[in-house]
Design a protein around this motif. Structure first.
Motif, mmCIF file in Angstrom:
data_model
loop_
_atom_site.group_PDB
_atom_site.id
_atom_site.type_symbol
_atom_site.label_atom_id
_atom_site.label_comp_id
_atom_site.label_asym_id
_atom_site.label_seq_id
_atom_site.Cartn_x
_atom_site.Cartn_y
_atom_site.Cartn_z
ATOM 1 N N THR A 146 58.021 49.203 59.921
ATOM 2 C CA THR A 146 57.935 50.393 59.041
ATOM 3 C C THR A 146 56.780 50.483 58.132
ATOM 4 N N LEU A 147 56.140 51.588 58.141
ATOM 5 C CA LEU A 147 54.911 51.555 57.418
ATOM 6 C C LEU A 147 55.321 52.379 55.981
ATOM 7 N N ILE A 148 55.086 51.676 54.967
ATOM 8 C CA ILE A 148 55.487 52.243 53.496
ATOM 9 C C ILE A 148 54.387 52.512 52.777
ATOM 10 N N ALA A 149 54.146 53.896 52.345
ATOM 11 C CA ALA A 149 52.989 54.215 51.364
ATOM 12 C C ALA A 149 53.553 54.489 50.077
ATOM 13 N N ILE A 150 52.922 54.068 49.152
ATOM 14 C CA ILE A 150 53.378 54.078 47.688
ATOM 15 C C ILE A 150 52.097 54.659 46.952
ATOM 16 N N ALA A 151 52.464 55.630 46.160
ATOM 17 C CA ALA A 151 51.347 56.507 45.294
ATOM 18 C C ALA A 151 52.010 56.342 43.842
ATOM 19 N N PHE A 152 51.027 56.643 43.008
ATOM 20 C CA PHE A 152 51.561 56.879 41.525
ATOM 21 C C PHE A 152 50.966 58.037 41.017
ATOM 22 N N ALA A 193 45.393 54.605 40.525
ATOM 23 C CA ALA A 193 44.862 55.851 41.208
ATOM 24 C C ALA A 193 44.847 55.804 42.846
ATOM 25 N N LEU A 194 44.994 54.333 43.212
ATOM 26 C CA LEU A 194 44.929 54.066 44.729
ATOM 27 C C LEU A 194 46.482 54.399 45.398
#
Length: 164
Positions: A35-41, A122-123
């Motif tokens: 699983t690839l999990i992407a997190i952003a704020f 920001a990333l």
């Protein structure tokens, strides 16, 4: 740019609802999958997430042994009050097929930022998990050509581990 540290550690538990309304608890719901999990704020990090997701989807989108989750993390109490409106807006701009895999988290983001080494809000950050929910690779920001090659190499190795 890949990151060091946290590799081999279990991904911390995150529980919320997907855009399709289902309760999702990670890493539990991705056990058994690479699983690839992407997190952003921040909303502005979406292009960074897409720079990882698009090559992943092209290569592994039809692979039954992989999954991709996107987790927008929203820590502001004000925005938590607006969660229904925010989720509705996201649903209208995201293809329906992705709704079960977009899990908006409303709550205290600081423990996750600390535990996962996400120092710059920001990333976008991506985490590759093995079938047991352990972090085996991670990256941040925009995916460069070398990052994609590295990510795919790690995914291939993890998929091969699945077969043995």
């Amino acid at each position: 740019m890949t990151l060091s540290g946290s590799k081999g550690l279990p991904f911390p538990s995150i529980s919320s609802h997907s855009l399709s309304g289902e309760k999702v608890t990670l890493p539990d719901d991705c056990r058994g999958f690479v699983t690839l999990i992407a997190i952003a704020f921040q909303r502005g990090a979406q292009e960074m997430i897409d720079s990882w997701y698009e090559p992943f989807s092209r290569e592994y989108g039809n692979n039954q042994n992989t999954r991709f989750y996107e987790i927008p993390m929203i820590g502001s109490a004000y925005w938590r009050l607006m969660s229904g409106w925010i989720d509705a807006g996201m649903r209208s701009g995201i293809p329906v097929a992705k709704h079960p895999f977009v899990v908006t988290y409303y709550g205290d983001v600081f423990p996750y930022r600390k535990d996962l080494g996400m120092d710059d809000p920001a990333l976008a950050y991506v985490f590759l998990l093995d079938r047991k929910g352990r972090i085996r690779w991670k990256g941040k920001g925009y995916a460069g050509k070398g990052d994609i090659i590295d990510m795919k190499d790690h995914i291939s190795r993890l998929l091969n581990e699945q077969d043995t």
